[in-house]
Design a protein around this motif. Structure first.
Motif, PDB file in Angstrom:
ATOM      1  N   VAL A  98     -44.587 -11.976  -6.155  1.00 11.54           N
ATOM      2  CA  VAL A  98     -44.129 -10.692  -5.602  1.00 11.54           C
ATOM      3  C   VAL A  98     -44.551  -9.553  -6.520  1.00 11.54           C
ATOM      4  O   VAL A  98     -45.057  -8.521  -6.077  1.00 11.54           O
ATOM      5  N   THR A  99     -44.350  -9.750  -7.825  1.00  9.36           N
ATOM      6  CA  THR A  99     -44.666  -8.699  -8.789  1.00  9.36           C
ATOM      7  C   THR A  99     -46.160  -8.358  -8.770  1.00  9.36           C
ATOM      8  O   THR A  99     -46.555  -7.194  -8.695  1.00  9.36           O
ATOM      9  N   VAL A 100     -46.986  -9.406  -8.811  1.00 10.66           N
ATOM     10  CA  VAL A 100     -48.434  -9.164  -8.802  1.00 10.66           C
ATOM     11  C   VAL A 100     -48.846  -8.514  -7.484  1.00 10.66           C
ATOM     12  O   VAL A 100     -49.606  -7.545  -7.450  1.00 10.66           O
ATOM     13  N   SER A 101     -48.291  -9.049  -6.381  1.00  6.41           N
ATOM     14  CA  SER A 101     -48.659  -8.550  -5.058  1.00  6.41           C
ATOM     15  C   SER A 101     -48.319  -7.066  -4.911  1.00  6.41           C
ATOM     16  O   SER A 101     -49.079  -6.298  -4.325  1.00  6.41           O
ATOM     17  N   ALA A 102     -47.159  -6.661  -5.489  1.00  4.57           N
ATOM     18  CA  ALA A 102     -46.737  -5.263  -5.349  1.00  4.57           C
ATOM     19  C   ALA A 102     -47.655  -4.336  -6.116  1.00  4.57           C
ATOM     20  O   ALA A 102     -47.669  -3.131  -5.880  1.00  4.57           O
ATOM     21  N   GLY A 103     -48.433  -4.892  -7.032  1.00 10.84           N
ATOM     22  CA  GLY A 103     -49.369  -4.051  -7.769  1.00 10.84           C
ATOM     23  C   GLY A 103     -50.701  -3.893  -7.067  1.00 10.84           C
ATOM     24  O   GLY A 103     -51.483  -3.004  -7.387  1.00 10.84           O
ATOM     25  N   ILE A 104     -50.969  -4.799  -6.125  1.00 12.20           N
ATOM     26  CA  ILE A 104     -52.278  -4.807  -5.479  1.00 12.20           C
ATOM     27  C   ILE A 104     -52.288  -3.898  -4.257  1.00 12.20           C
ATOM     28  O   ILE A 104     -51.354  -3.916  -3.448  1.00 12.20           O
ATOM     29  N   GLY A 105     -53.336  -3.108  -4.126  1.00 13.26           N
ATOM     30  CA  GLY A 105     -53.460  -2.189  -3.001  1.00 13.26           C
ATOM     31  C   GLY A 105     -54.460  -1.118  -3.364  1.00 13.26           C
ATOM     32  O   GLY A 105     -55.137  -1.237  -4.401  1.00 13.26           O
ATOM     33  N   GLY A 120     -46.857  -5.236 -15.302  1.00 12.00           N
ATOM     34  CA  GLY A 120     -45.806  -4.768 -16.208  1.00 12.00           C
ATOM     35  C   GLY A 120     -45.079  -3.577 -15.627  1.00 12.00           C
ATOM     36  O   GLY A 120     -43.839  -3.531 -15.615  1.00 12.00           O
ATOM     37  N   ALA A 121     -45.833  -2.637 -15.101  1.00 10.85           N
ATOM     38  CA  ALA A 121     -45.223  -1.441 -14.519  1.00 10.85           C
ATOM     39  C   ALA A 121     -44.408  -1.802 -13.282  1.00 10.85           C
ATOM     40  O   ALA A 121     -43.303  -1.282 -13.077  1.00 10.85           O
ATOM     41  N   VAL A 122     -44.947  -2.718 -12.459  1.00 10.13           N
ATOM     42  CA  VAL A 122     -44.204  -3.140 -11.264  1.00 10.13           C
ATOM     43  C   VAL A 122     -42.877  -3.752 -11.679  1.00 10.13           C
ATOM     44  O   VAL A 122     -41.828  -3.459 -11.106  1.00 10.13           O
ATOM     45  N   ALA A 134     -33.388   1.671 -17.159  1.00  8.70           N
ATOM     46  CA  ALA A 134     -34.035   2.966 -16.897  1.00  8.70           C
ATOM     47  C   ALA A 134     -35.336   3.009 -17.676  1.00  8.70           C
ATOM     48  O   ALA A 134     -35.461   3.716 -18.675  1.00  8.70           O
ATOM     49  N   TYR A 135     -36.266   2.165 -17.238  1.00 10.39           N
ATOM     50  CA  TYR A 135     -37.564   2.169 -17.907  1.00 10.39           C
ATOM     51  C   TYR A 135     -38.332   3.404 -17.478  1.00 10.39           C
ATOM     52  O   TYR A 135     -38.203   3.873 -16.340  1.00 10.39           O
ATOM     53  N   PRO A 136     -39.167   3.960 -18.345  1.00 11.29           N
ATOM     54  CA  PRO A 136     -39.975   5.121 -17.955  1.00 11.29           C
ATOM     55  C   PRO A 136     -41.128   4.691 -17.043  1.00 11.29           C
ATOM     56  O   PRO A 136     -41.997   3.921 -17.475  1.00 11.29           O
ATOM     57  N   VAL A 137     -41.076   5.065 -15.754  1.00 12.08           N
ATOM     58  CA  VAL A 137     -42.183   4.821 -14.831  1.00 12.08           C
ATOM     59  C   VAL A 137     -42.420   6.104 -14.046  1.00 12.08           C
ATOM     60  O   VAL A 137     -41.508   6.918 -13.899  1.00 12.08           O
ATOM     61  N   THR A 138     -43.642   6.267 -13.517  1.00 12.35           N
ATOM     62  CA  THR A 138     -43.914   7.482 -12.767  1.00 12.35           C
ATOM     63  C   THR A 138     -43.262   7.409 -11.401  1.00 12.35           C
ATOM     64  O   THR A 138     -43.039   6.322 -10.862  1.00 12.35           O
ATOM     65  N   ASP A 139     -42.952   8.562 -10.848  1.00 11.16           N
ATOM     66  CA  ASP A 139     -42.354   8.632  -9.513  1.00 11.16           C
ATOM     67  C   ASP A 139     -43.266   8.022  -8.468  1.00 11.16           C
ATOM     68  O   ASP A 139     -42.819   7.334  -7.559  1.00 11.16           O
ATOM     69  N   LEU A 140     -44.569   8.287  -8.624  1.00 13.10           N
ATOM     70  CA  LEU A 140     -45.536   7.781  -7.658  1.00 13.10           C
ATOM     71  C   LEU A 140     -45.487   6.257  -7.620  1.00 13.10           C
ATOM     72  O   LEU A 140     -45.436   5.651  -6.549  1.00 13.10           O
ATOM     73  N   GLN A 141     -45.462   5.646  -8.795  1.00 17.94           N
ATOM     74  CA  GLN A 141     -45.404   4.180  -8.854  1.00 17.94           C
ATOM     75  C   GLN A 141     -44.152   3.665  -8.157  1.00 17.94           C
ATOM     76  O   GLN A 141     -44.195   2.723  -7.376  1.00 17.94           O
TER      77      GLN A 141
END
Lengths: 426, 356
Positions: free
Chosen positions: B22-29, B36-38, B68-75
């Motif tokens: 799931v994690t890897v798949s959510a990064g693909i597109g 890591g970010a996902v 509350a990890y720092p991630v971008t809003d877009l991600q």
């Protein structure tokens, strides 16, 4: 309160029969498979169901284990009708081994035997200590513990049958049903399986087995129920059930019933089906060769007499078994004149005289009185055939004897014309 | 105990695999997001309820986010709004098809059975295509999904009724009735397609099986529809093992065979219908995954059922990722069949299935 309750629901009678089958009838579509089957099985006994193919043996077992609902009649196990119990309750009372199981998934032997614990477990129960003990004990008893971890599908037919028996033992039920427990087994494993069943019965189990092999059934079962065409033809001790008459009735086959050596169980020997040979034959001789010749001729429907034989000789006993006329004299007494005259008369009236086994000088006139004389090959096993050698014409093997008799000229109308009649056809 | 440990071990392992997929798949597109970010986005979304308050008639559940990890809003937007619903729906559909396939193979004592064997998929197809061709107002906004689900359940129930006589449902009759009804419903679908005119493209797309346009409410409703029957099915796992011995034997071992069959058929039909209704006809997952898992963990349904379901979830998420990552999206049903059929043939040649 309890009094009223007792009246409504009497406690099962612990001394009654373990299994009571009453007026059972089953139809499949238009076909009546069982009609009015009645028998019961006492506690701690092994009862064999015997009968021809399609007699309804398996159907009876299916109604007892509750997987087939009869159209009429009741099956009571331990006093209560099977139909009133849940599948689980029946599974705690009656265990059965099927004729075979086609398992297309690879369960191990242990997993297969563990399934025998199903009736003892609730939906959310795990196998407990006593369940594991029951499984191990059952596997040991059926000697399948050696291959406990092998897949069931990798086993031979005989091994599978023992695994299924172990599964039934793991059910720890008072009643055990076996459908053809020896069908795929060699003689060694067949006997070992039935010895195991006997020892289970000695430990208090009640067992019912559908068995094809009449002699194994006779030897191991306390009682037999003979089924044919969906009805009980005979029931009781093996020696009462397995008689030539009941077997002819049930199997439509000729059999010779004697006694198994070393036991009092009946021994059934099927006689090959032949054209009925309408001839009268007189047998002269003693011992096993003469006895076998008698059986062979009676099996071919000849009218057979024998003599002179000493009382107690195998031939005399066989003659009594087969209801043949026999001229006997006391053992070691020698052939007296009265006996010889009776035997000569029989020989003269017969279409042929058959000489089998040792013949003493005292019987020579009897042989000579025969119009046609046949000898039976004895493989030299019972005395030299020195005496008859000069007396008999052709010698035939035992198996060919009925055929040889059948080729004789047909019976003549009058006794007086006999010698003429024969010479005229020559 | 050893056995329970094995079940837990395999299930935990496959759950970990599912999370990774799931994690890897959510990064693909179109926009690549590193795993890591996902993972951080997903962990940020984890919330635990901390308090309940009643305001008027509504029940307010206040929750606290644990991370509350720092991630971008877009991600966060891409993962949570765009990709995750589709991925989770894929997981649920794969889970349901593999679970139902396992059950059907058990009931039919045949490793070649699949979840739609009693007409569920064909029924769903008639419902869905019928709705696309002639939309009727279905309450609660169920629309296409509702029509497909209803068609699936009706078809399964119809097959069951046809095959049942005097309270007994022989599996051979069930199988043949299923084949006949599937053929009939196939004809109905073909006829409807002829009448579909403009909407034929939409209908064909549905029939090929896809996970496009998944939404959170859909995920929630299908999780519910699958989870409840699945728990009951797990409780029947041992009965299903015994049923593999044959119905006669199972009955004499204390299983109420007809009742058990009814329960299993009904629940696995609901599970299949829940999957098919949201994703269309996706073949081979319910056939291949139970088959492969049986080779790995053995035939005992107490371990086979959960592991096959989890493996089915991972399998469909992975194949759907493949389906949507090309330049033009392909229906995932095509991918599963294209991968599954050759693999199945390979198994067939290698294992030589002699008995059915």
């Amino acid at each position: 309160m309890s009094g009223a309750g007792d009246d409504a629901d009497p406690a099962p009678d612990r001394r009654g029969p373990m299994l009571d089958v009453a007026d059972l009838s089953v139809t499949f579509g238009d076909q009546r498979v069982l009609s009015g089957v009645d028998f019961d099985v006492e506690r701690g006994t092994l009862v064999g169901l015997v009968g021809p193919n399609g007699a309804g043996k398996t159907t009876v077992l299916r109604t007892v284990k509750g997987t087939l609902e009869p159209d009429g009649g009741t099956v009571r196990v331990d006093g209560e009708p099977v139909a009133d119990r849940s599948a689980k309750a029946v599974g705690r009372l009656v265990a059965s081994t099927p004729q075979g199981t086609d398992l297309s998934f690879d369960f191990t032997v242990r997993q297969t035997v563990e399934m025998g614990r199903t009736p003892h477990l609730g939906r959310f129960d795990r196998m407990g200590e006593c369940d594991h003990t029951a499984v191990e004990t059952a596997m040991e008893r059926a000697s399948v513990d050696r291959f406990a971890d092998r897949p069931f599908t990798s086993l031979s037919g005989g091994e599978r049958q023992r695994v299924l028996l172990a599964r039934a033992l793991a059910q720890e039920t008072p009643v055990l049903l076996l459908d053809e427990p020896t069908a795929n087994l060699d003689i060694n494993h067949a006997v070992r399986t039935l010895e195991l069943v006997r020892s289970l019965v000695a430990d208090g189990k009640t067992a019912v087995a559908a068995i094809h092999d009449l002699n194994l059934a006779a030897r191991y079962c306390d009682e037999l129920v003979l089924l044919a065409d969906g009805a009980v033809r005979a029931a009781g001790r093996p020696s009462d059930v397995l008689t030539s008459d009941t077997l002819r009735d049930a199997f439509d086959a000729e059999t010779l019933v004697t006694t198994q050596p070393g036991t009092d169980a009946p021994l059934v020997t099927p006689l090959a089906e032949r054209e009925a040979v309408d001839r009268q034959v007189h047998v002269v001789g003693t011992g096993a060769p003469a006895a076998d010749a008698l059986a062979s001729l009676v099996g071919a429907d000849c009218r057979v007499s024998v003599g002179v034989v000493p009382a107690g000789d195998a031939a005399a006993e066989r003659a009594a078994d087969l209801d043949c006329e026999a001229v006997t004299v006391p053992a070691f007494a020698g052939v007296d004149d009265t006996a010889r005259e009776r035997a000569v008369a029989l020989a003269r009236a017969a279409d042929a005289v058959v000489v089998a086994g040792a013949v003493g000088d005292g019987n020579a006139p009897v042989v000579e009185a025969g119009r046609v004389r046949l000898g039976v090959e004895t493989d030299g096993r019972d005395g030299p055939d020195d005496a008859p050698s000069g007396l008999v014409g052709d010698t035939v093997p035992l198996a060919a004897l009925p055929a040889a008799v059948a080729t004789l000229p047909p019976p003549v109308e009058t006794d007086a014309a006999a010698p003429l009649g024969q010479s005229s056809t020559d | 105990m050893r056995f329970a440990g094995r079940t837990v071990g395999w299930s935990a392992g496959l759950t970990a695999v599912l999370c990774a997929v799931v994690t890897v798949s959510a990064g693909i597109g179109p926009v690549w997001i590193p795993p890591g970010a996902v993972a951080k986005v997903l962990l940020n979304a984890v919330a635990v309820p901390t308090g309940v308050s009643l305001s008027g008639l509504a029940l307010d559940v206040s929750t606290t986010r644990l991370f509350a990890y720092p991630v971008t809003d877009l991600q966060t937007q891409i993962v949570m709004k765009v990709r995750l619903p589709r991925i989770l729906l894929g997981a649920v559909v794969g889970f349901s098809l593999a679970a139902a396939g396992t059950i059907m193979q058990g009931i039919f004592r045949n490793p070649m059975a699949d979840p739609s064997i009693i007409g569920v998929s064909s029924g769903a197809a008639v419902g869905a295509v019928g709705y696309i061709v002639a939309p009727v107002a279905i309450p609660l906004g169920l629309g296409l999904r509702g029509a497909a689900f209803a068609g699936a359940i009706l078809a399964a129930f119809g097959v069951y009724l046809i095959a049942t006589r005097n309270g007994e449902t022989p599996v051979a009759t069930l199988l043949l009735a299923g084949v006949a009804v599937q053929t009939f419903l196939g004809a109905v679908v073909s006829f409807l397609l002829l009448q579909s005119g403009e909407s034929i493209r939409q209908a064909l797309f549905w029939l090929m099986g896809h996970l496009k346009g998944a939404s959170w409410p859909e995920v929630a409703s299908s999780v519910l529809l699958v989870a409840v029957p699945f728990v009951v099915l797990l409780a029947y796992a041992r009965d299903l093992n015994v049923m593999l011995l044959g119905e006669e034997d199972a009955q004499s071992l204390g299983i109420e065979v007809e009742r058990t069959k009814r329960v299993l058929l009904a629940l696995s039909s609901v599970v299949t219908a829940a999957g098919v209704a949201v994703a269309g006809i996706i073949g081979f997952v319910g056939l291949i995954v139970p088959h492969v898992m049986r080779l790995l963990v053995g035939p005992d349904h107490r371990i086979l059922l959960p592991t096959a379901a989890l493996a089915g979830a991972s399998f469909l998420v992975a194949t759907d990722t493949l389906a949507r990552s090309g330049s033009a999206e392909v229906p995932v049903g095509i991918v599963t069949a294209a991968l599954g059929a050759p693999f199945f043939l390979y198994l067939l040649r290698k294992r030589e299935v002699r008995e059915l």
